[in-house]
Each structure stands twice: as C-alpha cells, then as structure tokens.
Scaffold this active site. Structure first.
Site, PDB file in Angstrom:
ATOM      1  N   HIS A   1       0.852  -1.198   0.000  1.00  0.00           N
ATOM      2  CA  HIS A   1       0.000   0.000   0.000  1.00  0.00           C
ATOM      3  C   HIS A   1       0.884   1.244   0.000  1.00  0.00           C
ATOM      4  O   HIS A   1       1.760   1.409   0.849  1.00  0.00           O
ATOM      5  CB  HIS A   1      -0.891  -0.025   1.249  1.00  0.00           C
ATOM      6  CG  HIS A   1      -1.928   1.041   1.295  1.00  0.00           C
ATOM      7  ND1 HIS A   1      -3.118   0.980   0.588  1.00  0.00           N
ATOM      8  CD2 HIS A   1      -1.980   2.206   1.988  1.00  0.00           C
ATOM      9  CE1 HIS A   1      -3.851   2.055   0.853  1.00  0.00           C
ATOM     10  NE2 HIS A   1      -3.185   2.823   1.692  1.00  0.00           N
TER      11      HIS A   1
ATOM     12  N   ASP B   1       0.844   5.271   0.174  1.00  0.00           N
ATOM     13  CA  ASP B   1       0.038   6.430   0.574  1.00  0.00           C
ATOM     14  C   ASP B   1       0.634   7.699   0.000  1.00  0.00           C
ATOM     15  O   ASP B   1       1.724   8.112   0.387  1.00  0.00           O
ATOM     16  CB  ASP B   1       0.017   6.529   2.105  1.00  0.00           C
ATOM     17  CG  ASP B   1      -0.909   5.506   2.721  1.00  0.00           C
ATOM     18  OD1 ASP B   1      -2.087   5.471   2.319  1.00  0.00           O
ATOM     19  OD2 ASP B   1      -0.446   4.728   3.575  1.00  0.00           O
TER      20      ASP B   1
ATOM     21  N   HIS C   1      -2.814   4.663  -3.010  1.00  0.00           N
ATOM     22  CA  HIS C   1      -3.910   5.426  -2.392  1.00  0.00           C
ATOM     23  C   HIS C   1      -3.598   6.916  -2.530  1.00  0.00           C
ATOM     24  O   HIS C   1      -2.744   7.441  -1.819  1.00  0.00           O
ATOM     25  CB  HIS C   1      -4.002   4.986  -0.917  1.00  0.00           C
ATOM     26  CG  HIS C   1      -4.980   5.759  -0.097  1.00  0.00           C
ATOM     27  ND1 HIS C   1      -4.992   5.707   1.282  1.00  0.00           N
ATOM     28  CD2 HIS C   1      -5.999   6.594  -0.450  1.00  0.00           C
ATOM     29  CE1 HIS C   1      -5.960   6.465   1.747  1.00  0.00           C
ATOM     30  NE2 HIS C   1      -6.581   7.030   0.726  1.00  0.00           N
TER      31      HIS C   1
ATOM     32  N   MET D   1      -4.213  10.501  -1.847  1.00  0.00           N
ATOM     33  CA  MET D   1      -4.898  11.473  -0.973  1.00  0.00           C
ATOM     34  C   MET D   1      -4.564  12.865  -1.513  1.00  0.00           C
ATOM     35  O   MET D   1      -3.726  13.593  -0.967  1.00  0.00           O
ATOM     36  CB  MET D   1      -4.424  11.290   0.477  1.00  0.00           C
ATOM     37  CG  MET D   1      -5.026  10.058   1.133  1.00  0.00           C
ATOM     38  SD  MET D   1      -4.139   9.551   2.603  1.00  0.00           S
ATOM     39  CE  MET D   1      -2.905   8.500   1.860  1.00  0.00           C
TER      40      MET D   1
ATOM     41  N   GLY E   1      -4.209  10.885   6.646  1.00  0.00           N
ATOM     42  CA  GLY E   1      -3.136  11.862   6.803  1.00  0.00           C
ATOM     43  C   GLY E   1      -1.969  11.324   7.607  1.00  0.00           C
ATOM     44  O   GLY E   1      -0.827  11.690   7.338  1.00  0.00           O
ATOM     45  N   PHE E   2      -2.258  10.464   8.564  1.00  0.00           N
ATOM     46  CA  PHE E   2      -1.195   9.974   9.451  1.00  0.00           C
ATOM     47  C   PHE E   2      -1.419   8.512   9.801  1.00  0.00           C
ATOM     48  O   PHE E   2      -2.575   8.084   9.945  1.00  0.00           O
ATOM     49  CB  PHE E   2      -1.168  10.803  10.744  1.00  0.00           C
ATOM     50  CG  PHE E   2      -0.911  12.255  10.491  1.00  0.00           C
ATOM     51  CD1 PHE E   2       0.392  12.737  10.408  1.00  0.00           C
ATOM     52  CD2 PHE E   2      -1.961  13.141  10.286  1.00  0.00           C
ATOM     53  CE1 PHE E   2       0.633  14.073  10.129  1.00  0.00           C
ATOM     54  CE2 PHE E   2      -1.723  14.484   9.999  1.00  0.00           C
ATOM     55  CZ  PHE E   2      -0.425  14.959   9.923  1.00  0.00           C
ATOM     56  N   GLY E   3      -0.314   7.801   9.973  1.00  0.00           N
ATOM     57  CA  GLY E   3      -0.396   6.448  10.494  1.00  0.00           C
ATOM     58  C   GLY E   3      -0.550   6.483  12.006  1.00  0.00           C
ATOM     59  O   GLY E   3      -0.449   7.537  12.641  1.00  0.00           O
ATOM     60  N   GLY E   4      -0.813   5.318  12.574  1.00  0.00           N
ATOM     61  CA  GLY E   4      -0.798   5.175  14.025  1.00  0.00           C
ATOM     62  C   GLY E   4      -2.002   5.716  14.766  1.00  0.00           C
ATOM     63  O   GLY E   4      -1.962   5.891  15.981  1.00  0.00           O
TER      64      GLY E   4
ATOM     65  N   ASP F   1      -8.542   0.777   5.918  1.00  0.00           N
ATOM     66  CA  ASP F   1      -7.248   1.445   6.066  1.00  0.00           C
ATOM     67  C   ASP F   1      -7.297   2.370   7.277  1.00  0.00           C
ATOM     68  O   ASP F   1      -8.065   3.327   7.310  1.00  0.00           O
ATOM     69  CB  ASP F   1      -6.986   2.251   4.779  1.00  0.00           C
ATOM     70  CG  ASP F   1      -5.643   2.954   4.764  1.00  0.00           C
ATOM     71  OD1 ASP F   1      -4.836   2.770   5.700  1.00  0.00           O
ATOM     72  OD2 ASP F   1      -5.403   3.701   3.792  1.00  0.00           O
ATOM     73  N   GLY F   2      -6.444   2.055   8.256  1.00  0.00           N
ATOM     74  CA  GLY F   2      -6.314   2.919   9.427  1.00  0.00           C
ATOM     75  C   GLY F   2      -6.613   2.177  10.713  1.00  0.00           C
ATOM     76  O   GLY F   2      -7.726   1.685  10.911  1.00  0.00           O
ATOM     77  N   GLY F   3      -5.593   2.052  11.563  1.00  0.00           N
ATOM     78  CA  GLY F   3      -5.792   1.413  12.861  1.00  0.00           C
ATOM     79  C   GLY F   3      -6.053  -0.076  12.781  1.00  0.00           C
ATOM     80  O   GLY F   3      -6.660  -0.655  13.686  1.00  0.00           O
TER      81      GLY F   3
ATOM     82  N   GLY G   1      -0.162  -0.375   8.516  1.00  0.00           N
ATOM     83  CA  GLY G   1       1.120   0.320   8.567  1.00  0.00           C
ATOM     84  C   GLY G   1       1.852  -0.045   9.838  1.00  0.00           C
ATOM     85  O   GLY G   1       2.734  -0.912   9.860  1.00  0.00           O
TER      86      GLY G   1
HETATM   87  C1  DX5 Z   1      -3.626   7.083   6.592  1.00  0.00           C
HETATM   88  C2  DX5 Z   1      -3.111   6.170   5.520  1.00  0.00           C
HETATM   89  C3  DX5 Z   1      -2.885   4.797   5.993  1.00  0.00           C
HETATM   90  C4  DX5 Z   1      -1.853   4.657   7.073  1.00  0.00           C
HETATM   91  C5  DX5 Z   1      -2.332   3.559   7.985  1.00  0.00           C
HETATM   92  O1  DX5 Z   1      -3.715   8.350   6.069  1.00  0.00           O
HETATM   93  O2  DX5 Z   1      -4.044   6.122   4.454  1.00  0.00           O
HETATM   94  O3  DX5 Z   1      -2.613   3.907   4.927  1.00  0.00           O
HETATM   95  O4  DX5 Z   1      -0.577   4.333   6.599  1.00  0.00           O
HETATM   96  O5  DX5 Z   1      -1.484   3.484   9.083  1.00  0.00           O
HETATM   97  P1  DX5 Z   1      -1.830   2.611  10.361  1.00  0.00           P
HETATM   98  O6  DX5 Z   1      -1.990   1.196   9.909  1.00  0.00           O
HETATM   99  O7  DX5 Z   1      -0.638   2.832  11.230  1.00  0.00           O
HETATM  100  O8  DX5 Z   1      -3.102   3.164  10.950  1.00  0.00           O
HETATM  101 ZN    ZN Z   2      -3.767   4.523   2.841  1.00  0.00          ZN
END
Ligand code: DX5
Ligand code: ZN
Length: 218
Positions: A34, A36, A68, A70, A144-147, A177-179, A199
């Site tokens: 994936h 981003d 993906h 954004m 926008g952000f991982g984690g 996607d996300g969490g 992620g």
């Molecule tokens: C968020 C991204 C995700 C992100 C997910 O904006 O689209 O793909 O990398 O990260 P995790 O798995 O850490 O929530």
């Molecule tokens: Zn993504």
C-alpha cells in the site's frame, strides 16, 4: 468470501530505506504493497510521489502496488502513477472533479481502479460508482497519518457496502485502512472487508512474519 489480502502501508516504514521495507513484505510472501500519496492539501501531511514509486520498481520490487491517492486533484496525477508502476490507483470521492471519468482513465492506463471514502462520508456518496470499480476503500481513520485508533463506527458502512456488493453481484474488493491490527481486522472481516491495509501493526511489529501469517488466517 474472497481470501484476505494484507496490504502493508509503506508509510510506516523507514523512508530512507523504502525499498528495504517493500522487500521485507515481498520476502514474507505477501502480494500487495500500500502506497500512501499525500499532497499537504487534501490531507495535512506530505509523503512521497511518483518518482519514489518508480524507484521501487527499478529496485525490482515485484509487489502489486495498491496506490492510495490522498490528493485534491487526483485526475492530474493518475497518469504519472500508472507510468511509475502502480497496479491499482484509488481516488477519493470528497474532492470536486469528474470521478467517473478519472476511474475510466485509470482503467485506460492499464491499472485497476478504486474509490475511497473518508470516515465522515456516507456510503451513499459512492453508490453510483460501485459497478465501475475494482476496489472500495473505507477509511477507518481520518487520513493523513499512520498510528491512529481504529474507528469502529465504520463497521456499519462496511456492512452496507458489502450488502450492495452481494445484491448486485459485483466483484470489487472491500478494503479498510487505518488502525488495523489483528483484532480490528477480524471485526472488519466479519463486516465484509477482504483487504486490509496495515502500517504500524506490520512495519513496527516485533515479528512482522507472525503478523502476516495471522492475517492470512483471518
Ligand atoms: C492514513 C493512511 C494509511 C496509514 C495507515 O492516512 O491512508 O494507509 O498508513 O497506518 P496505520 O496502519 O498505522 O493506521
Ligand atoms: Zn492509505
């Protein structure tokens, strides 16, 4: 129900060694990666662009590039990502541009196409496009952000989209996607998801191989 696919998000890897992160996923026998792509406008962060994607291909990464976008103006960039080696390009429904024409253009460029919706966007917003896509991506965090923590209030949206898929006999994949970790992935799987972006829980795991193996048995 389609076999689960894990799509590790390279955003959570070491950005000075993107190819090494991608190689780790490939060496574990995974098929998808994936990617981003953020423009600092549609989302309040920046990541990497088509040149990074092309470099991963030049380094021989054989994975299916699940890209993906954004971006506020994704239609301006789909060609660059297709040329860079993307296999699937997903675009958000929220910005104002010609979604149907952009999905058709992605197909013309030889890629699969996906439509993405943010947590605050209702499933009805993408309903007219369902017959035209290879994948629907339901964001389970604000992008926008991982984690960030998983939003369990997205489960009814997954169930709704899965119900439309069955009723209309459509074949698109349903991605989250996300969490995503083992527990939230299982909840999403039960709600109809078959494709799981991870992620943090993959790249920051003590044992990514064990995580990938567990995800394969969801
Ligand atoms: C968020 C991204 C995700 C992100 C997910 O904006 O689209 O793909 O990398 O990260 P995790 O798995 O850490 O929530
Ligand atoms: Zn993504």
């Amino acid at each position: 129900m389609a076999a689960p696919i894990l799509s590790p998000s390279l955003l959570a890897s070491d950005h000075a060694h993107l190819a090494a992160g991608a190689r780790m996923a490939a060496d574990l026998g995974l098929a998808w990666l994936h990617l981003d792509i953020m423009d600092g406008h549609f989302v309040p962060n920046l990541s990497f662009g088509p040149e990074s994607v092309a470099a991963l291909r030049r380094h021989g990464i054989p994975l299916f590039f699940d890209t993906h976008l954004m971006l506020s103006e994704p239609h301006r960039y789909v060609e660059a990502f297709a040329r860079a080696g993307s296999n699937l390009i997903s675009i958000h429904i929220e910005p104002d541009y010609d979604h149907a024409a952009t999905l058709a253009r992605i197909r013309e460029l030889g890629c699969e196409c996906g439509i993405v919706l943010n947590p605050d966007t209702p499933a009805s917003a993408i309903e007219p496009l369902l017959a035209q896509v290879d994948l629907v991506l339901v964001m389970t965090v604000q992008p926008g952000f991982g984690g960030q923590p998983f939003r369990s209030d997205m489960l009814p949206k997954l169930r709704q989209i899965d119900a439309w898929r069955r009723e209309r006999n459509l074949g698109f994949r349903l991605e989250v996607d996300g969490g995503i970790d083992l527990a939230t992935a299982a909840e999403c799987r039960a709600a109809g998801a078959d494709t799981f972006v991870a992620g943090t829980s993959f790249f920051k795991a003590d044992d990514p191989a064990a995580f990938a193996a567990a995800m394969a048995n969801l």
